[in-house]
Design a protein around this motif. Sequence first.
Motif, PDB file in Angstrom:
ATOM      1  N   ARG A   1       0.823  -1.202   0.000  1.00  0.00           N
ATOM      2  CA  ARG A   1       0.000   0.000   0.000  1.00  0.00           C
ATOM      3  C   ARG A   1       0.860   1.256   0.000  1.00  0.00           C
ATOM      4  O   ARG A   1       1.778   1.356   0.803  1.00  0.00           O
ATOM      5  CB  ARG A   1      -0.870   0.029   1.270  1.00  0.00           C
ATOM      6  CG  ARG A   1      -1.879  -1.080   1.332  1.00  0.00           C
ATOM      7  CD  ARG A   1      -3.115  -0.685   0.579  1.00  0.00           C
ATOM      8  NE  ARG A   1      -4.108  -1.740   0.722  1.00  0.00           N
ATOM      9  CZ  ARG A   1      -5.053  -1.953  -0.179  1.00  0.00           C
ATOM     10  NH1 ARG A   1      -5.149  -1.217  -1.262  1.00  0.00           N
ATOM     11  NH2 ARG A   1      -5.932  -2.892   0.020  1.00  0.00           N
ATOM     12  N   PRO A   2       0.552   2.228  -0.841  1.00  0.00           N
ATOM     13  CA  PRO A   2       1.325   3.470  -0.786  1.00  0.00           C
ATOM     14  C   PRO A   2       1.034   4.202   0.525  1.00  0.00           C
ATOM     15  O   PRO A   2      -0.077   4.143   1.042  1.00  0.00           O
ATOM     16  CB  PRO A   2       0.820   4.252  -1.997  1.00  0.00           C
ATOM     17  CG  PRO A   2      -0.514   3.685  -2.291  1.00  0.00           C
ATOM     18  CD  PRO A   2      -0.478   2.236  -1.852  1.00  0.00           C
TER      19      PRO A   2
ATOM     20  N   LEU B   1      -1.812   8.012   1.423  1.00  0.00           N
ATOM     21  CA  LEU B   1      -3.230   7.851   1.107  1.00  0.00           C
ATOM     22  C   LEU B   1      -4.029   9.039   1.603  1.00  0.00           C
ATOM     23  O   LEU B   1      -3.598   9.740   2.523  1.00  0.00           O
ATOM     24  CB  LEU B   1      -3.739   6.578   1.756  1.00  0.00           C
ATOM     25  CG  LEU B   1      -3.125   5.333   1.134  1.00  0.00           C
ATOM     26  CD1 LEU B   1      -3.337   4.140   2.047  1.00  0.00           C
ATOM     27  CD2 LEU B   1      -3.754   5.075  -0.213  1.00  0.00           C
ATOM     28  N   PRO B   2      -5.205   9.243   1.065  1.00  0.00           N
ATOM     29  CA  PRO B   2      -6.058  10.308   1.584  1.00  0.00           C
ATOM     30  C   PRO B   2      -6.533   9.934   2.990  1.00  0.00           C
ATOM     31  O   PRO B   2      -6.543   8.764   3.355  1.00  0.00           O
ATOM     32  CB  PRO B   2      -7.233  10.325   0.611  1.00  0.00           C
ATOM     33  CG  PRO B   2      -7.263   8.956   0.044  1.00  0.00           C
ATOM     34  CD  PRO B   2      -5.834   8.497  -0.009  1.00  0.00           C
ATOM     35  N   PRO B   3      -6.889  10.918   3.788  1.00  0.00           N
ATOM     36  CA  PRO B   3      -7.368  10.606   5.137  1.00  0.00           C
ATOM     37  C   PRO B   3      -8.683   9.848   5.071  1.00  0.00           C
ATOM     38  O   PRO B   3      -9.443   9.981   4.115  1.00  0.00           O
ATOM     39  CB  PRO B   3      -7.573  11.991   5.766  1.00  0.00           C
ATOM     40  CG  PRO B   3      -7.775  12.905   4.605  1.00  0.00           C
ATOM     41  CD  PRO B   3      -6.949  12.347   3.479  1.00  0.00           C
ATOM     42  N   PRO B   4      -8.949   9.011   6.066  1.00  0.00           N
ATOM     43  CA  PRO B   4     -10.233   8.306   6.091  1.00  0.00           C
ATOM     44  C   PRO B   4     -11.377   9.284   6.334  1.00  0.00           C
ATOM     45  O   PRO B   4     -11.172  10.425   6.727  1.00  0.00           O
ATOM     46  CB  PRO B   4     -10.074   7.352   7.272  1.00  0.00           C
ATOM     47  CG  PRO B   4      -9.063   8.004   8.151  1.00  0.00           C
ATOM     48  CD  PRO B   4      -8.115   8.721   7.231  1.00  0.00           C
TER      49      PRO B   4
ATOM     50  N   VAL C   1      -9.153   9.258  -6.086  1.00  0.00           N
ATOM     51  CA  VAL C   1      -7.699   9.154  -6.057  1.00  0.00           C
ATOM     52  C   VAL C   1      -7.216   8.364  -7.261  1.00  0.00           C
ATOM     53  O   VAL C   1      -7.615   7.215  -7.454  1.00  0.00           O
ATOM     54  CB  VAL C   1      -7.241   8.429  -4.777  1.00  0.00           C
ATOM     55  CG1 VAL C   1      -5.728   8.380  -4.714  1.00  0.00           C
ATOM     56  CG2 VAL C   1      -7.811   9.119  -3.560  1.00  0.00           C
TER      57      VAL C   1
ATOM     58  N   VAL D   1      -4.694   6.070  -8.842  1.00  0.00           N
ATOM     59  CA  VAL D   1      -3.668   5.202  -8.289  1.00  0.00           C
ATOM     60  C   VAL D   1      -2.764   4.691  -9.399  1.00  0.00           C
ATOM     61  O   VAL D   1      -3.166   4.589 -10.550  1.00  0.00           O
ATOM     62  CB  VAL D   1      -4.293   4.000  -7.541  1.00  0.00           C
ATOM     63  CG1 VAL D   1      -5.019   4.479  -6.301  1.00  0.00           C
ATOM     64  CG2 VAL D   1      -5.220   3.232  -8.437  1.00  0.00           C
TER      65      VAL D   1
END
Lengths: 205, 205
Positions: free
Chosen positions: A7-8, A11-14, A30, A32
Motif C-alpha cells: 500500500r502506498p 493515502l487520503p485521510p479516512p 484518487v 492510483v
Amino acid sequence: MQRHPARPPDLPPPAPPDRGIGSIGAGPSVAVASGAMNLYDATVPVFTKLLSNIETWIDKAAAHAEARKFDVDVIAGARLAPDQYPFVRQVQSACDQAKFTVAKLTGKEPPSHPDTEKTMAELRQRIHTVVAYLGSFKREEFAGAEERPCSHSWMGGKSLPGGDYLHHFALPNFHFHLTTAYDILRHNGVSVGKMDYIVDLPFRA
Amino acid sequence: MQRHPARPPDLPPPAPPDRGIGSIGAGPSVAVASGAMNLYDATVPVFTKLLSNIETWIDKAAAHAEARKFDVDVIAGARLAPDQYPFVRQVQSACDQAKFTVAKLTGKEPPSHPDTEKTMAELRQRIHTVVAYLGSFKREEFAGAEERPCSHSWMGGKSLPGGDYLHHFALPNFHFHLTTAYDILRHNGVSVGKMDYIVDLPFRA
C-alpha cells in the motif's frame, strides 16, 4: 492476518468519524498507480479469512450439539432440501472454489482434494489444507490476472477474462456455498449471525 | 447485457477448446494498461444481472405456489430460522447492498428505499427501482474507486479502501443475502438450482 506491504503511504485521510455513512464527499477520487489493484487482494486474504472462519462456526455447532446431547456430525450431514448438498459438501465446494480460483488466475495446476470428508474434524483438516495452499501464493503472481483467460470444467471450453471470472463466477460460487453452509447451521439452531460471516474487516483507520 | 466498450482489442487468444479446465498454461501473464481494471465491472453489471435474476426465482416460486394451491406471498414471509430475516427482507437487503456499494465507490449519496414491500409483486418493483439506479452509473465514475475511503453505518466511523470494502464487505454481504433468499426458496420446495444463481456468464470465446 498480515496485510500485504504494497500500500502506498500517502493515502487520503479516512472519512471523519462524524460521517457515519462513510465516504460520501469524504475526499477526492484518487488516481492510483497501475498495480495498486491486484486480484491477490480480492482472493487470497478473503478466501483465507472466510474459510478459516468456518472453524468458528463448527465450534458453535459443537457447543450446540453438546448442549442438546446430539452428535455434531449429524449437522455435517444436514441439508436444507433433500436434493441439495449437505453441510460437508458445501464446505468442500467453498474450499475447492477458493483453490481453483487462485490457481486459474495465476496459471497454475491446482492440487486434487478428493471429497472424502464426513465429519467436522475432517472438514477442519480440509480447511487447513486449502488455507496452506492459499498461503503459498505471492501477490506478484497475480500480475495481469484480470485479463488472463480462465475457464472451468463445465464452461464447455469457453473462457472469461480473470476479472470477469472472479466477479461473475468464482466469488458468487464461493459465497453461494459458504452462505448455504452457514444457512444449514442457522436452520439447525446453531447461534451464528451475520457478524460471524462478515469478520475481521481490514480497516485502514 | 451490454459489455462496456473499453476492453483493449489486442488481447491474448482464449484457451483452446481442448483445454477443458481452462487457463492453465494457456497463455502468458498479460500486463494491462492502468484503467483496464475498473470496479464498475465488478459491481454494476454483476449486481444488475443477479438482482434482475431474482425475478426468475419469483416466477418459479409462483409456479410452485400455483401447483400446490397456496399464496406465493407465504414464501415472501418464509424464513430458515425464527430469528432470521424472511425472504422479502433478504431481497431488500441485497438491493440495498448493491445500491450502497455503487454509491460509496463513486462518492454519491444513495437514494432511500424504505423497506415497505410485503409481496412478491412489490419486490419486483423494488428490484426494478434498484436496477434503474444501477443503470445510471457510468464506468468512468469508478476511476480510482479502489482507493476511495468507504464506510458503512455500522463501521463506527472507520473506513476501508474501496477495493477492500468491495471484497471484504460489500460482495460477501450482497451474496450472503442473495444466497439466503435462494436458500429460503430451495427449502420451501421451489425448483431453483445453482444454475439459477450463476447465470449469463460474459464469455469472451
